[in-house]
Design a protein around this motif. Structure first.
Motif, short mmCIF file in Angstrom:
data_model
loop_
_atom_site.label_atom_id
_atom_site.label_comp_id
_atom_site.label_asym_id
_atom_site.label_seq_id
_atom_site.Cartn_x
_atom_site.Cartn_y
_atom_site.Cartn_z
N LYS A 1 0.90 -1.24 0.14
CA LYS A 1 -0.09 -0.06 0.15
C LYS A 1 0.81 1.26 -0.10
CE LYS A 1 -2.89 -0.99 3.39
NZ LYS A 1 -4.12 -0.60 4.33
N THR A 2 0.21 2.38 -0.41
CA THR A 2 0.95 3.73 -0.39
C THR A 2 1.58 3.86 0.77
OG1 THR A 2 -0.98 4.70 -0.14
CG2 THR A 2 -0.38 4.49 -2.40
N ASP A 3 1.17 3.65 1.89
CA ASP A 3 1.94 4.02 3.36
C ASP A 3 2.96 2.99 3.66
OD1 ASP A 3 0.74 1.59 4.07
OD2 ASP A 3 -0.61 2.25 5.59
N GLY A 4 3.21 2.19 2.49
CA GLY A 4 4.49 1.17 2.68
C GLY A 4 4.05 -0.16 3.26
N THR A 5 2.95 -0.36 3.74
CA THR A 5 2.64 -1.78 4.63
C THR A 5 2.34 -2.70 3.32
OG1 THR A 5 0.58 -0.97 4.43
CG2 THR A 5 1.50 -1.07 6.74
N THR A 6 2.94 -3.79 3.70
CA THR A 6 2.86 -5.03 2.79
C THR A 6 2.04 -6.10 3.22
OG1 THR A 6 5.29 -4.93 2.14
CG2 THR A 6 4.10 -6.88 1.80
N ILE A 7 0.93 -6.28 2.36
CA ILE A 7 -0.06 -7.25 3.03
C ILE A 7 0.29 -8.75 2.06
CG2 ILE A 7 -2.73 -7.88 2.86
CD1 ILE A 7 -2.71 -4.85 2.05
N ASP A 8 0.53 -9.78 2.76
CA ASP A 8 0.88 -11.22 2.19
C ASP A 8 -0.40 -11.68 1.93
OD1 ASP A 8 3.66 -11.33 2.25
OD2 ASP A 8 3.61 -11.06 4.55
N VAL A 9 -0.64 -12.25 0.75
CA VAL A 9 -1.63 -12.93 0.23
C VAL A 9 -1.24 -14.51 -0.31
CG1 VAL A 9 -3.24 -13.02 -1.64
CG2 VAL A 9 -2.58 -10.74 -0.81
N ASN A 10 -2.16 -15.31 0.20
CA ASN A 10 -2.17 -16.61 0.01
C ASN A 10 -3.22 -17.53 -0.03
OD1 ASN A 10 -1.57 -19.65 -0.05
ND2 ASN A 10 0.40 -19.22 0.93
N ILE A 11 -4.14 -17.44 -1.07
CA ILE A 11 -5.63 -17.88 -0.92
C ILE A 11 -5.48 -19.26 -1.69
CG2 ILE A 11 -7.85 -17.44 -0.97
CD1 ILE A 11 -7.00 -14.49 -1.62
N GLY A 12 -6.16 -20.44 -1.32
CA GLY A 12 -6.35 -21.59 -2.20
C GLY A 12 -5.46 -22.47 -1.97
N GLU A 13 -4.83 -22.67 -0.91
CA GLU A 13 -3.83 -23.74 -0.27
C GLU A 13 -4.49 -24.46 0.87
OE1 GLU A 13 -1.71 -24.63 -2.63
OE2 GLU A 13 -1.07 -22.81 -3.36
N GLU A 14 -5.19 -23.79 1.58
CA GLU A 14 -5.64 -24.62 3.02
C GLU A 14 -6.82 -25.38 2.41
OE1 GLU A 14 -4.22 -24.86 5.63
OE2 GLU A 14 -2.65 -23.45 5.19
N GLU A 26 -2.50 -1.86 -8.09
CA GLU A 26 -1.49 -1.03 -9.05
C GLU A 26 -0.13 -1.44 -8.58
OE1 GLU A 26 -2.41 3.01 -9.04
OE2 GLU A 26 -4.07 2.70 -10.54
N SER A 27 -0.05 -1.51 -7.30
CA SER A 27 1.32 -1.96 -6.45
C SER A 27 1.22 -3.19 -5.96
CB SER A 27 1.70 -0.95 -5.57
OG SER A 27 0.77 -0.33 -4.67
N ALA A 28 0.82 -4.23 -6.64
CA ALA A 28 0.59 -5.66 -6.09
C ALA A 28 1.33 -6.52 -7.15
CB ALA A 28 -0.60 -6.13 -5.81
N GLU A 29 2.01 -7.63 -6.36
CA GLU A 29 2.45 -8.65 -7.43
C GLU A 29 1.73 -9.86 -6.89
OE1 GLU A 29 7.18 -7.14 -7.84
OE2 GLU A 29 6.62 -8.87 -6.68
N LEU A 30 0.74 -10.38 -7.48
CA LEU A 30 -0.08 -11.41 -7.38
C LEU A 30 0.06 -12.40 -8.27
CD1 LEU A 30 -3.20 -9.38 -5.99
CD2 LEU A 30 -1.57 -10.54 -4.49
N GLU A 31 0.46 -13.68 -7.99
CA GLU A 31 0.75 -14.61 -8.83
C GLU A 31 -0.32 -15.89 -8.68
OE1 GLU A 31 4.83 -15.88 -8.43
OE2 GLU A 31 5.60 -13.81 -8.34
N VAL A 32 -0.81 -16.30 -9.94
CA VAL A 32 -1.98 -17.29 -10.06
C VAL A 32 -1.14 -18.44 -10.42
CG1 VAL A 32 -4.05 -18.06 -10.93
CG2 VAL A 32 -3.70 -15.34 -10.71
N VAL A 33 -1.44 -19.39 -9.46
CA VAL A 33 -0.49 -20.80 -9.46
C VAL A 33 -1.51 -21.82 -9.27
CG1 VAL A 33 1.68 -19.88 -8.81
CG2 VAL A 33 0.04 -20.83 -7.21
N PRO A 34 -1.06 -23.20 -9.81
CA PRO A 34 -2.04 -24.22 -9.36
C PRO A 34 -2.20 -24.50 -8.08
CG PRO A 34 -0.42 -24.66 -11.27
CD PRO A 34 -0.08 -23.38 -10.78
N ALA A 35 -3.61 -24.65 -7.50
CA ALA A 35 -3.70 -25.03 -6.11
C ALA A 35 -3.37 -26.48 -5.65
CB ALA A 35 -5.06 -24.50 -5.92
#
Ligand SMILES: [Zn+2]
Length: 458
Positions: free
Chosen positions: A147-160, A230-239
């Motif tokens: 985010k613009t305030d510098g915080t990083t949100i980790d995303v991991n959806i689809g593995e559990e 816009e400032s995300a790096e989200l990778e779609v991979v096989p679950a």
């Protein structure tokens, strides 16, 4: 030339060690589906093995000496580990290198749209893929939103087990008469690789009620706004997790084995070696699949900079010493080989193909159309590598990527050879390379581990 199948040579103790290496590898595949996750894994493993962060060494002005172990990670996507040897560093490094990025679909910067009460995430594929393989399979999303305030949100959806998953839809066969006539490259078009992301409208004044619901969920779960894509790096991979394959459990099927099969075995072997004569380096890099570009790709000077810092902390840095160190280095540049597939026999030269169960593969050269773009390893160096393999009972084979003019591929080897060092392409054979689920042989994984260990120790 007939090479013996490695499975026939193992003792009970070796089989046990093989299974241990392979179960660790499967865990790595499950934990590391992106380059960032692989670097996180490597940092944790390195610290556990006593490696210190080079950034802290520089900050504190700590001196480095023989026996010291440091790592340097860059942008969280590329990492170099150094095990400082007893010989002067100028006599050269023994380098293990592999890449940790894999083909996938990246979420675009303005990805979210609604069409007829279905919401999609628009993607741009990364690396070489057969696009039609990526539809109708369950997909997970891994990455970061900054985010613009510098915080990083980790995303991991689809593995559990109880996570939702995603997918790209395909046209039903009943209506696919036109589609089935198309060439493979066009059966599924790149711009159609959009991920189905939601379908439930909420009560709202807005026109697009499903998208409004998705945005509410993104706010609630990730505290993100639509523009934060816009400032995300989200990778779609096989679950899903990697699995043993075959009734005899002799193989592993999993996502991203190109090139994590080499990355993991290099890392494991490297960390297992405690003391070395020649300074050892394990290099895990990003962006190989799109030409080793960018600050975290092999073409950048990140590794050279880290080496300069290590030499400086040793009191051994000057420009000439750095150049000599690089020129006197030897490297196994590891990337996967195409395993001989009897179902597609016509695309291989069987005499010069890689086979499951025949050990680590050495490619004197790669490239395409007359070896173009390859690093053609020196015969003298290959002879030395062969002698190390043979004196350490490592099963190895040589191969080319498919028959002449069938296609081809590149690796990071030619980039490192620019320093004048000895480099040879090596790695394990893979079936269905670059598919969502790739297949490897457990015995080759074990031989790879043995090969890397022998190389670092010599
Ligand atoms: Zn690769």
């Amino acid at each position: 030339m007939e090479l013996k199948n490695s499975w026939l040579s193992y003792t009970a103790a070796q089989k046990k060690e093989l299974e241990k290496v392979c179960s660790g590898y499967r865990n790595f595949l499950d934990e590391g589906k992106t380059e960032r996750e692989c670097v996180d894994f490597a940092v944790a493993a390195a610290e556990k093995a006593g490696y210190k962060n080079l950034a802290d060494i520089i900050k504190k002005g700590t001196k480095l000496k023989s026996g010291d172990k440091v790592y340097s990670s860059y942008m969280g996507k590329t990492i170099a580990l150094f095990n400082i040897g007893s010989e002067p560093i100028e006599s050269g490094l023994n380098i293990l290198g592999a890449h940790i990025d894999s083909p996938r679909m990246d979420v675009k910067q303005n990805p979210l749209y609604e069409d007829n009460e279905l919401v999609y995430l628009d993607t741009h594929y990364y690396g070489g893929i057969k696009k039609y393989q990526w539809v109708t399979v369950p997909l997970a999303i891994h990455g970061v939103v900054v985010k613009t305030d510098g915080t990083t949100i980790d995303v991991n959806i689809g593995e559990e087990e109880d996570d939702p998953v995603f997918c790209v839809t395909d046209l039903l066969i009943h209506l696919a008469a036109d589609q089935m006539e198309k060439k493979g490259a066009k059966v599924v078009e790149g711009e159609n690789l959009d991920v189905l992301f939601g379908s439930m409208p909420i009560k709202t004044k807005e026109k697009e009620a499903v998208k409004a619901g998705i945005l509410e969920l993104l706010k609630e779960k990730y505290d993100m706004e639509e523009r934060d894509f816009e400032s995300a790096e989200l990778e779609v991979v096989p679950a899903g997790k990697s699995r043993e394959a075959g009734l005899d459990r002799s193989m592993i099927i999993g996502y991203g084995q190109d090139d994590r099969v080499c990355a993991y075995t290099s890392l494991l072997a490297f960390l297992d070696v405690k003391k070395v004569k020649r300074t050892g380096v394990c290099l895990l890099v990003d962006k190989e699949e799109i030409g080793s570009v960018g600050a975290t790709g092999m073409q950048s000077h990140v590794f050279e900079n880290a080496l300069a810092e290590v030499m400086n902390a040793m009191g051994a840095y000057n420009e000439l010493s750095l150049r000599r160190t690089l020129a006197n280095s030897k490297m196994l540049s590891s990337d996967v080989s195409a395993a001989y597939d009897p179902l597609y026999a016509s695309q291989f030269d069987k005499k010069n193909a890689a086979f499951f169960g025949k050990g680590i593969v050495f490619n004197k050269y790669t490239g395409a159309r007359g070896k173009s773009g390859s690093n053609d390893a020196n015969a003298e160096y290959f002879a030395l590598v062969r002698s190390i393999m043979e004196s350490n009972n490592v099963a190895y084979q040589t191969a080319e990527l498919g028959k002449v003019d069938a296609g081809g591929g590149g690796t990071i080897a030619y980039i490192m050879s620019l320093y004048g060092m000895d480099v040879i392409d090596s790695g394990m054979a893979v079936l269905s390379m670059h598919a969502p689920w790739e297949v490897t042989s457990k015995s080759d994984i074990y031989e790879g581990y043995k090969a890397y260990k022998a190389f670092i120790e010599n």
